[in-house]
Design a protein around this motif. Structure first.
Motif, PDB file in Angstrom:
ATOM      1  N   PHE A 209     -14.956  -1.532  -0.750  1.00 33.48           N
ATOM      2  CA  PHE A 209     -14.678  -1.880  -2.144  1.00 33.48           C
ATOM      3  C   PHE A 209     -15.729  -1.273  -3.077  1.00 33.48           C
TER       4      PHE A 209
ATOM      5  N   MET B 194      -8.949   0.734   3.614  1.00 33.75           N
ATOM      6  CA  MET B 194      -9.299  -0.652   3.292  1.00 33.75           C
ATOM      7  C   MET B 194      -8.120  -1.578   3.611  1.00 33.75           C
TER       8      MET B 194
ATOM      9  N   THR C  39       0.834  -1.203   0.000  1.00 29.76           N
ATOM     10  CA  THR C  39       0.000   0.000   0.000  1.00 29.76           C
ATOM     11  C   THR C  39       0.868   1.252   0.000  1.00 29.76           C
TER      12      THR C  39
ATOM     13  N   ILE D  47     -15.283   2.600  -3.254  1.00 32.49           N
ATOM     14  CA  ILE D  47     -14.104   3.016  -4.020  1.00 32.49           C
ATOM     15  C   ILE D  47     -14.335   2.796  -5.509  1.00 32.49           C
ATOM     16  N   ARG D  48     -14.905   1.653  -5.852  1.00 32.40           N
ATOM     17  CA  ARG D  48     -15.161   1.359  -7.265  1.00 32.40           C
ATOM     18  C   ARG D  48     -16.106   2.399  -7.871  1.00 32.40           C
TER      19      ARG D  48
ATOM     20  N   THR E 165      -7.921  -2.448  -5.253  1.00 27.87           N
ATOM     21  CA  THR E 165      -9.001  -2.649  -4.279  1.00 27.87           C
ATOM     22  C   THR E 165      -9.580  -4.054  -4.380  1.00 27.87           C
ATOM     23  N   LYS E 166      -9.590  -4.621  -5.582  1.00 28.39           N
ATOM     24  CA  LYS E 166     -10.085  -5.994  -5.746  1.00 28.39           C
ATOM     25  C   LYS E 166      -9.151  -6.976  -5.048  1.00 28.39           C
TER      26      LYS E 166
ATOM     27  N   ASP F 127      -8.985   6.230   0.930  1.00 31.66           N
ATOM     28  CA  ASP F 127      -9.962   5.146   1.110  1.00 31.66           C
ATOM     29  C   ASP F 127      -9.317   3.772   0.911  1.00 31.66           C
ATOM     30  N   ILE F 128      -8.401   3.675  -0.057  1.00 38.22           N
ATOM     31  CA  ILE F 128      -7.696   2.406  -0.270  1.00 38.22           C
ATOM     32  C   ILE F 128      -6.820   2.094   0.940  1.00 38.22           C
TER      33      ILE F 128
ATOM     34  N   GLU G  46      -9.789  -6.718  -1.402  1.00 40.38           N
ATOM     35  CA  GLU G  46     -11.058  -7.385  -1.071  1.00 40.38           C
ATOM     36  C   GLU G  46     -10.860  -8.898  -0.984  1.00 40.38           C
TER      37      GLU G  46
END
Length: 202
Positions: free
Chosen positions: A158, A121, A31, A161-162, A187-188, A117-118, A191
């Protein structure tokens, strides 16, 4: 004989904890590499993935040794078989951090990215990984249940963000579209890491 077996089970728990810590570090570093656009940091994440792969092999060997040499009772058998499932999930977590690192390397840019946001996450899934392994080692059912609940939070992040990324592409008429697609992929992967932590908790 039992004392030796218990010592080996303690060693198993220690190695699982270490593997979980390696996964946590890899998530944080991947990250950070994304945020700062640091290719050298991304390459270090890929090297860490190789260490995680080696740990999987070491733990697998220890589990097989315990199964073949000690003839464990039902409770011990469940513990060892659970460990074998866990290391598969942790190895996949290592792979997914390496996938994030590959995105940073492929982008080949020192551009920093606002990934608040990422980053949030990543923090959630990192804690999920730590807590899922801790719940196994400490036999803490409540902590395991908490990890499973946290997966809902990851799924919501997720989706949010998407949606933000898709809106950004629409508003900016596709400018920086490839970069946005990269971030959606990141992000995927995060997840999926949450899913693997949930598997361990389950």
């Amino acid at each position: 004989m039992r004392n030796k077996f218990d010592m080996q089970l303690e060693r198993l728990n220690s190695q699982l904890t270490h593997m979980g810590e390696m996964c946590e570090i890899a998530i944080t570093r991947a990250t950070k590499a994304l945020e700062d656009g640091k290719v050298d940091e991304a390459k270090a994440v890929q090297e860490a993935d190789e260490e995680i792969d080696q740990l999987e092999k070491d733990i697998e060997r220890l589990c097989l040794k315990l199964l073949l040499q000690q003839q464990p009772v039902a409770r011990d058998l469940r513990q060892i078989s659970s460990a074998l499932k866990m290391i598969t999930d942790m190895e996949r977590i290592g792979d997914q951090t390496a996938d994030i690192a590959e995105i940073v390397i492929s982008a080949n840019t020192e551009e920093s990215v606002d990934i608040k946001d990422i980053g949030r996450m990543a923090s959630v899934v990192s804690k999920m990984v730590r807590d899922s392994v801790t719940s196994y080692v400490q036999k803490d059912l409540e902590l395991a249940r908490q990890v499973m609940l946290e997966d809902d939070k990851v799924d919501r992040l997720f989706d949010n963000i998407r949606e933000e990324m898709v809106n950004y592409i629409a508003i900016n008429k596709g400018q920086r579209g490839s970069r946005i697609v990269d971030l959606i992929m990141v992000t995927k992967y995060l997840e999926r890491i949450g899913d693997h932590a949930t598997n361990i908790a389950e």
